[in-house]
Design an enzyme around this catalytic site. Structure first.
Site, mmCIF file in Angstrom:
data_model
loop_
_atom_site.group_PDB
_atom_site.id
_atom_site.type_symbol
_atom_site.label_atom_id
_atom_site.label_comp_id
_atom_site.label_asym_id
_atom_site.label_seq_id
_atom_site.Cartn_x
_atom_site.Cartn_y
_atom_site.Cartn_z
ATOM 1 N N ASP A 31 29.389 64.083 59.202
ATOM 2 C CA ASP A 31 28.510 65.031 58.517
ATOM 3 C C ASP A 31 27.170 65.082 59.252
ATOM 4 O OD1 ASP A 31 28.465 66.209 55.324
ATOM 5 O OD2 ASP A 31 26.567 66.090 56.417
ATOM 6 N N ILE A 32 26.621 66.272 59.378
ATOM 7 C CA ILE A 32 25.371 66.466 60.110
ATOM 8 C C ILE A 32 24.178 65.876 59.352
ATOM 9 C CG2 ILE A 32 24.671 68.723 59.160
ATOM 10 C CD1 ILE A 32 24.169 69.635 62.067
ATOM 11 N N ASN A 87 33.488 68.719 46.341
ATOM 12 C CA ASN A 87 32.694 69.538 45.424
ATOM 13 C C ASN A 87 33.350 70.908 45.291
ATOM 14 O OD1 ASN A 87 30.695 67.533 45.103
ATOM 15 N ND2 ASN A 87 29.747 68.122 47.042
ATOM 16 N N GLY A 93 27.611 71.374 43.574
ATOM 17 C CA GLY A 93 26.971 70.994 44.834
ATOM 18 C C GLY A 93 27.669 71.510 46.072
ATOM 19 N N GLN A 94 28.690 72.368 45.893
ATOM 20 C CA GLN A 94 29.365 72.901 47.084
ATOM 21 C C GLN A 94 28.452 73.893 47.796
ATOM 22 O OE1 GLN A 94 33.173 74.847 46.407
ATOM 23 N NE2 GLN A 94 33.641 74.918 48.607
ATOM 24 N N HIS A 100 36.615 70.932 51.978
ATOM 25 C CA HIS A 100 36.351 69.715 52.743
ATOM 26 C C HIS A 100 36.287 68.530 51.807
ATOM 27 C CE1 HIS A 100 32.555 71.644 51.592
ATOM 28 N NE2 HIS A 100 32.074 70.420 51.428
ATOM 29 N N HIS A 102 34.559 64.795 51.511
ATOM 30 C CA HIS A 102 33.583 63.836 52.034
ATOM 31 C C HIS A 102 34.198 62.439 51.974
ATOM 32 C CE1 HIS A 102 30.006 66.585 51.514
ATOM 33 N NE2 HIS A 102 30.798 67.127 50.609
HETATM 34 P P1 5GP Z 1 29.199 70.432 50.272
HETATM 35 O O1 5GP Z 1 27.767 70.388 49.824
HETATM 36 O O2 5GP Z 1 29.687 71.859 50.421
HETATM 37 O O3 5GP Z 1 30.134 69.591 49.450
HETATM 38 O O4 5GP Z 1 29.224 69.754 51.690
HETATM 39 C C1 5GP Z 1 28.930 70.417 52.864
HETATM 40 C C2 5GP Z 1 28.580 69.373 53.879
HETATM 41 O O5 5GP Z 1 28.619 69.955 55.168
HETATM 42 C C3 5GP Z 1 27.166 68.800 53.692
HETATM 43 O O6 5GP Z 1 27.239 67.405 53.505
HETATM 44 C C4 5GP Z 1 26.447 69.184 54.988
HETATM 45 O O7 5GP Z 1 25.564 68.193 55.449
HETATM 46 C C5 5GP Z 1 27.606 69.403 55.948
HETATM 47 N N1 5GP Z 1 27.331 70.372 57.008
HETATM 48 C C6 5GP Z 1 26.777 71.606 56.857
HETATM 49 N N2 5GP Z 1 26.684 72.236 58.045
HETATM 50 C C7 5GP Z 1 27.200 71.369 58.963
HETATM 51 C C8 5GP Z 1 27.365 71.453 60.381
HETATM 52 O O8 5GP Z 1 27.031 72.430 61.046
HETATM 53 N N3 5GP Z 1 27.934 70.373 60.985
HETATM 54 C C9 5GP Z 1 28.317 69.253 60.292
HETATM 55 N N4 5GP Z 1 28.854 68.264 61.007
HETATM 56 N N5 5GP Z 1 28.175 69.159 58.957
HETATM 57 C C10 5GP Z 1 27.616 70.194 58.305
#
Ligand code: 5GP
Ligand code: ZN
Length: 114
Positions: A31-32, A87, A93-94, A100, A102
């Protein structure tokens, strides 16, 4: 493939990511913006918007996703425990609407999640 989807762009190589695993169906990368010492994401290549868009035909795929997440957690040495999170929807929180999972670990987790 959805044109404006960040994760589809990672799959296509248009956006760089630290790949941890890939095969014909799924890939994993860091994750970034890590929320724990280990924070990996496991995604299907297929653009599915989230858990609520899964169909019966995706059941093997989602099983593969969970199995890879647990294998990567073991490989990362998360013997004390780890958390798998998906999520679904904005209020949960999505932020990226490409399914995906985590994989978080390396610190004590609280319950319930915020
Ligand atoms: P969500 O909030 O949708 O459950 O999770 C999305 C996740 O994607 C977040 O933890 C966010 O840090 C990660 N993310 C968003 N953009 C990028 C990206 O460009 N590269 C990577 N490696 N992770 C990303
Ligand atoms: Zn996508």
């Amino acid at each position: 493939m959805a044109q404006e989807c960040i994760f589809c762009k990672i799959i296509n190589g248009d956006i760089p990511a630290t790949l941890l695993y890939e095969d014909d169906d799924i890939l994993a990368f860091n994750d970034i913006s890590p929320q724990a010492p280990t924070h990996m994401l496991v995604i299907p290549r297929k653009h599915i918007t989230g858990p609520d868009a899964l169909t019966e035909a995706d059941q093997a795929l989602i099983g593969k996703l969970v199995k890879l997440g647990t294998d990567l957690a073991a490989k990362a040495g998360l013997t004390d425990g780890f958390r798998l999170v998906m999520n679904n929807g904005e209020s949960a929180g999505q932020t990226v609407f490409h399914l995906h999972m985590h994989v978080l670990g390396g610190r004590a987790m609280t319950w319930p999640p915020g």
